[in-house]
Write a protein that holds these residues in place. Structure first.
Motif, PDB file in Angstrom:
ATOM      1  N   GLY A 117      55.800 -82.963  16.100  1.00 53.91           N
ATOM      2  CA  GLY A 117      55.246 -82.818  14.758  1.00 53.91           C
ATOM      3  C   GLY A 117      55.799 -81.609  14.031  1.00 53.91           C
ATOM      4  O   GLY A 117      56.703 -80.911  14.508  1.00 53.91           O
ATOM      5  N   ASN A 118      55.233 -81.354  12.871  1.00 58.10           N
ATOM      6  CA  ASN A 118      55.693 -80.253  12.026  1.00 58.10           C
ATOM      7  C   ASN A 118      55.104 -78.925  12.495  1.00 58.10           C
ATOM      8  O   ASN A 118      54.082 -78.883  13.176  1.00 58.10           O
ATOM      9  N   ASP A 119      55.767 -77.837  12.105  1.00 53.65           N
ATOM     10  CA  ASP A 119      55.203 -76.510  12.338  1.00 53.65           C
ATOM     11  C   ASP A 119      53.814 -76.450  11.707  1.00 53.65           C
ATOM     12  O   ASP A 119      53.572 -77.037  10.640  1.00 53.65           O
ATOM     13  N   THR A 120      52.900 -75.726  12.349  1.00 53.91           N
ATOM     14  CA  THR A 120      51.522 -75.735  11.875  1.00 53.91           C
ATOM     15  C   THR A 120      50.838 -74.415  12.170  1.00 53.91           C
ATOM     16  O   THR A 120      51.353 -73.588  12.918  1.00 53.91           O
ATOM     17  N   SER A 121      49.658 -74.247  11.579  1.00 56.39           N
ATOM     18  CA  SER A 121      48.838 -73.058  11.801  1.00 56.39           C
ATOM     19  C   SER A 121      47.505 -73.476  12.395  1.00 56.39           C
ATOM     20  O   SER A 121      46.976 -74.553  12.076  1.00 56.39           O
ATOM     21  N   ILE A 122      46.956 -72.609  13.246  1.00 51.87           N
ATOM     22  CA  ILE A 122      45.644 -72.845  13.822  1.00 51.87           C
ATOM     23  C   ILE A 122      44.798 -71.590  13.632  1.00 51.87           C
ATOM     24  O   ILE A 122      45.328 -70.508  13.371  1.00 51.87           O
ATOM     25  N   CYS A 123      43.487 -71.737  13.772  1.00 53.14           N
ATOM     26  CA  CYS A 123      42.594 -70.596  13.631  1.00 53.14           C
ATOM     27  C   CYS A 123      42.614 -69.773  14.915  1.00 53.14           C
ATOM     28  O   CYS A 123      42.705 -70.327  16.021  1.00 53.14           O
ATOM     29  N   PRO A 124      42.530 -68.440  14.810  1.00 55.25           N
ATOM     30  CA  PRO A 124      42.455 -67.614  16.015  1.00 55.25           C
ATOM     31  C   PRO A 124      41.307 -68.079  16.902  1.00 55.25           C
ATOM     32  O   PRO A 124      40.189 -68.308  16.446  1.00 55.25           O
ATOM     33  N   GLY A 125      41.612 -68.239  18.182  1.00 58.82           N
ATOM     34  CA  GLY A 125      40.609 -68.723  19.123  1.00 58.82           C
ATOM     35  C   GLY A 125      40.631 -70.218  19.316  1.00 58.82           C
ATOM     36  O   GLY A 125      40.043 -70.729  20.279  1.00 58.82           O
ATOM     37  N   ASP A 126      41.271 -70.958  18.392  1.00 57.96           N
ATOM     38  CA  ASP A 126      41.399 -72.407  18.545  1.00 57.96           C
ATOM     39  C   ASP A 126      42.637 -72.748  19.361  1.00 57.96           C
ATOM     40  O   ASP A 126      43.430 -71.878  19.728  1.00 57.96           O
ATOM     41  N   SER A 127      42.834 -74.015  19.623  1.00 59.76           N
ATOM     42  CA  SER A 127      44.008 -74.488  20.357  1.00 59.76           C
ATOM     43  C   SER A 127      44.483 -75.789  19.728  1.00 59.76           C
ATOM     44  O   SER A 127      43.753 -76.438  18.973  1.00 59.76           O
ATOM     45  N   LEU A 128      45.718 -76.154  20.029  1.00 62.87           N
ATOM     46  CA  LEU A 128      46.320 -77.373  19.492  1.00 62.87           C
ATOM     47  C   LEU A 128      46.860 -78.210  20.645  1.00 62.87           C
ATOM     48  O   LEU A 128      47.546 -77.687  21.521  1.00 62.87           O
ATOM     49  N   PHE A 129      46.543 -79.488  20.624  1.00 59.00           N
ATOM     50  CA  PHE A 129      46.978 -80.396  21.686  1.00 59.00           C
ATOM     51  C   PHE A 129      48.366 -80.931  21.347  1.00 59.00           C
ATOM     52  O   PHE A 129      48.561 -81.575  20.321  1.00 59.00           O
ATOM     53  N   LEU A 130      49.335 -80.618  22.184  1.00 60.59           N
ATOM     54  CA  LEU A 130      50.709 -81.109  22.009  1.00 60.59           C
ATOM     55  C   LEU A 130      50.940 -82.223  23.015  1.00 60.59           C
ATOM     56  O   LEU A 130      50.711 -82.048  24.220  1.00 60.59           O
ATOM     57  N   CYS A 155      69.349 -91.452  30.903  1.00 52.42           N
ATOM     58  CA  CYS A 155      70.266 -91.544  29.769  1.00 52.42           C
ATOM     59  C   CYS A 155      70.587 -90.195  29.156  1.00 52.42           C
ATOM     60  O   CYS A 155      71.546 -90.058  28.417  1.00 52.42           O
ATOM     61  N   GLY A 156      69.758 -89.227  29.417  1.00 49.12           N
ATOM     62  CA  GLY A 156      70.011 -87.925  28.822  1.00 49.12           C
ATOM     63  C   GLY A 156      68.721 -87.163  28.609  1.00 49.12           C
ATOM     64  O   GLY A 156      67.676 -87.502  29.175  1.00 49.12           O
ATOM     65  N   ALA A 157      68.801 -86.137  27.790  1.00 47.55           N
ATOM     66  CA  ALA A 157      67.656 -85.268  27.530  1.00 47.55           C
ATOM     67  C   ALA A 157      67.532 -85.034  26.035  1.00 47.55           C
ATOM     68  O   ALA A 157      68.532 -84.921  25.325  1.00 47.55           O
ATOM     69  N   VAL A 158      66.295 -84.970  25.561  1.00 46.78           N
ATOM     70  CA  VAL A 158      65.998 -84.700  24.159  1.00 46.78           C
ATOM     71  C   VAL A 158      64.973 -83.575  24.110  1.00 46.78           C
ATOM     72  O   VAL A 158      63.996 -83.583  24.868  1.00 46.78           O
ATOM     73  N   THR A 159      65.213 -82.603  23.241  1.00 42.72           N
ATOM     74  CA  THR A 159      64.304 -81.468  23.099  1.00 42.72           C
ATOM     75  C   THR A 159      63.738 -81.442  21.690  1.00 42.72           C
ATOM     76  O   THR A 159      64.451 -81.681  20.716  1.00 42.72           O
ATOM     77  N   ASP A 160      62.437 -81.167  21.584  1.00 42.89           N
ATOM     78  CA  ASP A 160      61.812 -80.969  20.277  1.00 42.89           C
ATOM     79  C   ASP A 160      60.941 -79.719  20.363  1.00 42.89           C
ATOM     80  O   ASP A 160      60.441 -79.364  21.434  1.00 42.89           O
ATOM     81  N   SER A 161      60.789 -79.048  19.236  1.00 47.29           N
ATOM     82  CA  SER A 161      60.018 -77.812  19.230  1.00 47.29           C
ATOM     83  C   SER A 161      59.109 -77.785  18.011  1.00 47.29           C
ATOM     84  O   SER A 161      59.322 -78.488  17.025  1.00 47.29           O
ATOM     85  N   VAL A 162      58.086 -76.936  18.093  1.00 55.11           N
ATOM     86  CA  VAL A 162      57.165 -76.744  16.991  1.00 55.11           C
ATOM     87  C   VAL A 162      56.754 -75.278  16.981  1.00 55.11           C
ATOM     88  O   VAL A 162      56.568 -74.669  18.046  1.00 55.11           O
ATOM     89  N   PHE A 163      56.641 -74.704  15.792  1.00 48.96           N
ATOM     90  CA  PHE A 163      56.212 -73.310  15.668  1.00 48.96           C
ATOM     91  C   PHE A 163      54.739 -73.287  15.285  1.00 48.96           C
ATOM     92  O   PHE A 163      54.316 -73.937  14.329  1.00 48.96           O
ATOM     93  N   ILE A 164      53.953 -72.535  16.047  1.00 51.63           N
ATOM     94  CA  ILE A 164      52.518 -72.429  15.813  1.00 51.63           C
ATOM     95  C   ILE A 164      52.188 -70.970  15.539  1.00 51.63           C
ATOM     96  O   ILE A 164      52.594 -70.082  16.298  1.00 51.63           O
ATOM     97  N   ASP A 165      51.461 -70.725  14.454  1.00 47.99           N
ATOM     98  CA  ASP A 165      51.007 -69.366  14.191  1.00 47.99           C
ATOM     99  C   ASP A 165      49.526 -69.379  13.865  1.00 47.99           C
ATOM    100  O   ASP A 165      48.942 -70.429  13.586  1.00 47.99           O
ATOM    101  N   PHE A 166      48.909 -68.197  13.950  1.00 46.57           N
ATOM    102  CA  PHE A 166      47.497 -68.066  13.635  1.00 46.57           C
ATOM    103  C   PHE A 166      47.335 -67.931  12.125  1.00 46.57           C
ATOM    104  O   PHE A 166      48.018 -67.139  11.475  1.00 46.57           O
ATOM    105  N   PHE A 167      46.401 -68.708  11.592  1.00 46.37           N
ATOM    106  CA  PHE A 167      46.141 -68.668  10.156  1.00 46.37           C
ATOM    107  C   PHE A 167      45.332 -67.416   9.817  1.00 46.37           C
ATOM    108  O   PHE A 167      44.333 -67.114  10.464  1.00 46.37           O
ATOM    109  N   THR A 168      45.768 -66.682   8.824  1.00 48.08           N
ATOM    110  CA  THR A 168      45.047 -65.508   8.341  1.00 48.08           C
ATOM    111  C   THR A 168      44.380 -65.854   7.020  1.00 48.08           C
ATOM    112  O   THR A 168      45.045 -66.175   6.038  1.00 48.08           O
ATOM    113  N   SER A 169      43.041 -65.818   7.022  1.00 51.76           N
ATOM    114  CA  SER A 169      42.302 -66.194   5.817  1.00 51.76           C
ATOM    115  C   SER A 169      42.411 -65.103   4.761  1.00 51.76           C
ATOM    116  O   SER A 169      42.187 -63.921   5.034  1.00 51.76           O
ATOM    117  N   ASP A 170      42.766 -65.499   3.546  1.00 50.65           N
ATOM    118  CA  ASP A 170      42.844 -64.566   2.417  1.00 50.65           C
ATOM    119  C   ASP A 170      41.816 -64.911   1.340  1.00 50.65           C
ATOM    120  O   ASP A 170      41.970 -64.530   0.177  1.00 50.65           O
TER     121      ASP A 170
END
Length: 768
Positions: free
Chosen positions: A469-482, A518-533
């Motif tokens: 999936g796309n790069d995303t943000s999560i709340c501090p203390g939360d987790s994301l299922f990949l 047949c080979g190998a495929v790599t995918d990555s996603v960047f996750i950061d903590f959302f800072t509320s403003d």
């Protein structure tokens, strides 16, 4: 080149026995492997040479004292020394400092320097890449022309210490581009996670390919080597104070780095690193733990780099470097150890401590070379699935002039051969095929033909599929299922897990590598903590004019939902009624609310009294004052709140505030009278000694006199029968409220000629 292409054309149309005879004839004129690495100079007056027998022996003629990194380069045809450097000063083959050969900027860093000949050129130019020391490090380059100084070489004027990127770690390595001509120069910047890969071509140094992958490397990671595998498929970094080695994949076509794996943090003084010639084994040193081998081919669950074996415990083991004889040499301070069979697993690699006694002192380092000098010619393939194109590249130790491929698939007709450097072929069926590459190199006046074959197996299976999936943000203390489809036999995550799914709980880049036959495929996603403003603020409580519209705005840049007291969900709300209004604003992690109280403002109330009669010569003051009024304008243009009148006529005033305007008007008549009565229409009991009291103004003598004042509820707040009495604006001992009051005056004059009872009624404004 034209002759070589003609030979290739003939080969494509000749019987196999004639092709074999051609090869035998040409190989008689062939040359040996790369000789640029035949002379090493390093440490304090230390060095070795592979001339003349190919077996290394110690040198004692070095003029250099290098605390850490160095580089040297030899003639590609004869193997004779050209020059060497510790990153700041360059010595020629006579061990003399080149006239313009100082101040290159790379002294005392781990990999202070790296020398690469200008690709596809015979003009004698060499690029010297240097990396500075400690926190002032940065990658620069200088160009040496061997045609200068009577063939001893010198740095070209104006081509010294040309900056590329800063600051960097004390690490630089080089490997050949997949086009088998150009060279990738690779470094890593400090305090971030960016690899920089500069493509060196015959035109010079190009713009970098920047890859952000892996952790941020800090000053703890400055020291220690970085090496590319000879085939250009991997990179490994020694991270000194972090006590570990990080392994990455490298795409020598695009220059992109990916797929970080780590040994774990148990290597004190992690420093030396080197790959075996076939890139199947990784060797690392950590003083005082010794020399370790990782079998990369055995990587699996819990073993991101494969099986590890301690193969040497000699003290002061530091730098590692592949040699021209396909062996790995180990800096042991006063000696060089040697791994005699680095492609073999474990103890079979045959580590020999103290194999070469040095004439000088090795210090910590060994020269840095273009890693492609040490790769055997080999075929690399990608995509072995039936129905899609299988891609091929070559691993070669030198620049290639031309290539002829035969895919061992004659059913495909003319598609069975190719002259491309990086060809692809769609195989006619599943099963095994022998792919052969004939590599032509014209060098040192001779033509070299290198023949390499490899058996590949085409299978009927789809290539792996993975999408995080796309790069995303999560709340501090939360987790994301990949998650992955879970259909492949092997998954490898950046966390070291081999499960099909993981929970991401920290910030960073997460990647997964899915592998099947047949080979190998790599995918990555960047996750950061959302800072509320969020900073929801509807403003201060305010008043609006009755009937007007007023806009409330709760916009927040990161908001994902709005909720108002009327259940609407827009970022703004238009209102036209007084009341209390609230809004709730939600972003990814937080909810905030605010409330505002809206009241009404009104047009001014204008009362300048009733029509009245005044005696000739009498002056009355028409008073239009009302709280909140901005401006007044009388019939003659006068702009004041009061207007003196002593003449008969029609008088009016317009009073204006932000809500609009109102008009007050009165008709004043005059008469000649001995007795006149004037009742003011306002007074201001505010202790300013001006108009403090409400009283009847008259020069008459009264037979009867009664003055009453009533509030708006009809309650009498003042009464007097004394014509000179005054009302001070109080009621029952307290200050009466500002506002409009009604008065009634009943009087009979003492004038015997005027005994009529008069009643006057009107209003008076009490203003404070």
């Amino acid at each position: 080149m034209h002759h070589l292409n003609a030979r290739i054309f003939v080969l494509m149309h000749c019987p196999i026995r004639l092709i074999s005879l051609f090869f035998l004839l040409q190989l008689a004129f062939g040359i040996k492997a790369q000789k640029e690495s035949y002379n090493w100079y390093f440490g304090r007056n230390a060095g070795i040479t592979f001339l003349p027998s190919g077996i290394p022996s110690a040198l004692s003629n070095s003029a250099m004292n290098a605390r850490f990194g160095s580089a040297s380069i030899s003639d590609s045809c004869s193997g004779q020394l050209l020059f060497y450097t510790e990153g700041d000063t360059v010595w020629n083959r006579n061990h003399q400092v080149m006239p313009n050969g100082t101040g290159l900027g790379g002294v005392n860093s781990t990999q202070s320097s790296l020398i690469v000949g200008k690709p596809q050129s015979s003009d004698g130019q060499y690029f010297v890449f240097t990396v500075g020391t400690t926190l002032n490090s940065g990658l620069s380059y200088s160009i040496i022309d061997m045609n200068l100084a009577s063939g001893l070489g010198d740095v070209i004027n104006g081509q010294k210490k040309i900056a590329l990127i800063s600051p960097t770690l004390e690490k630089v390595t080089a490997v050949r581009h997949s086009n088998n001509h150009d060279v990738w120069i690779i470094t890593h910047t400090l305090n971030d996670n960016s690899f920089y890969a500069f493509q060196l071509s015959n035109s010079g140094v190009g713009a970098p390919v920047v890859t952000k992958v892996g952790p941020n490397y800090t000053s703890n990671d400055l020291k220690g080597y970085m090496k590319a595998s000879p085939n250009g498929q991997n990179l490994c970094l020694a991270l000194d104070a972090s006590k570990r080695f990080d392994l990455y994949d490298f795409d020598n076509t695009s220059g992109v780095v990916s797929n970080q794996r780590s040994t774990g943090n148990f290597f004190p003084f992690a420093f030396g690193v080197e790959f075996s010639p076939d890139a199947s084994k990784l060797y690392v040193t950590g003083d005082p733990t010794g020399l370790y081998q990782y079998d990369l081919s055995s990587a699996g669950p819990g073993k991101p780099l494969g099986d590890s074996t301690l193969i040497g415990t000699t003290s002061q083991i530091k730098a590692l470097q592949l040699g021209a004889d396909a062996k790995i040499y180990v800096n042991e301070a006063f000696n060089l150890g040697v791994v005699n069979a680095p492609n073999e697993k474990g103890a079979l690699s045959n580590y020999q401590a103290g194999a070469i006694a040095l004439s000088g002192f090795g210090n910590n380092a060994l020269p840095t070379f273009l890693q492609s000098y040490f790769t055997p010619t080999g075929i690399n393939e990608k995509n072995l699935c039936f129905g899609i194109a299988t891609e091929f590249t070559l691993s070669v130790s030198s620049s290639v002039d031309s290539v002829l491929w035969n895919f061992g698939d004659p059913i495909t007709g003319s598609n069975n051969t190719s002259k491309l450097t990086k060809p692809s072929h769609v195989f006619s069926n599943t099963g095994s095929f022998t792919v052969t590459s004939y590599v032509f190199t014209k060098k040192c006046g001779n033509v070299n033909i290198d023949t390499v074959s490899k058996v590949i197996t085409i299978i009927s299976q789809p290539i792996p599929v993975v999408d995080l999936g796309n790069d995303t943000s999560i709340c501090p203390g939360d987790s994301l299922f990949l998650t992955t489809p879970g259909t492949e036999p092997s998954y490898q995550w950046s966390t070291g897990s081999n499960a099909t799914d993981i929970w991401a709980v920290d910030e960073g880049i997460y990647w997964v590598r899915a592998t099947n036959a047949c080979g190998a495929v790599t995918d990555s996603v960047f996750i950061d903590f959302f800072t509320s403003d969020l900073n929801v603020n509807l403003g201060k409580d305010t008043n609006i004019c009755e009937g007007d519209n007023f806009a409330l705005n709760a916009f927040q840049s990161d908001a994902i939902a709005y909720l108002w007291n009327d259940s609407s969900n827009f970022q703004g709300l238009n209102i036209n009624m007084k009341g209390k209004y609230w809004v709730q604003v939600r972003d990814l992690c937080e909810v905030q609310s605010d409330t505002i109280d809206i009241g009404y403002k009104f047009k001014p109330v204008v009362d300048i009294g009733n029509d009245t009669i005044i005696c000739d010569g009498t002056i009355i003051i028409l008073d239009a004052r009302h709280p909140g009024t901005r401006s007044y304008k009388w019939q003659d243009g006068r702009e004041s709140s009061q207007f003196p009148v002593n003449q008969e006529g029609f008088y009016f005033v317009n009073a204006i505030n932000e809500c609009g305007g109102s008009r007050g008007e009165v008709y004043i008549r005059t008469k000649d009278c001995d007795c006149y009565v004037n009742v003011p229409n306002s007074f201001t009991p505010n202790n300013d000694q001006i108009n403090e009291y409400f009283k009847v103004i008259s020069a008459c003598e009264f037979k009867e006199f009664e003055l009453s004042v009533f509030n708006r509820w009809g309650e009498r707040v003042f009464f007097s029968r004394n014509p000179v009495s005054i009302w001070d604006g109080t009621f029952k001992g307290k200050k009466a409220a500002s506002g409009t009051y009604t008065y009634q005056l009943i009087y009979v004059s003492q004038n015997p000629f005027d005994q009529q009872e008069y009643q006057l009624k009107g209003t008076v404004n009490l203003l404070r």
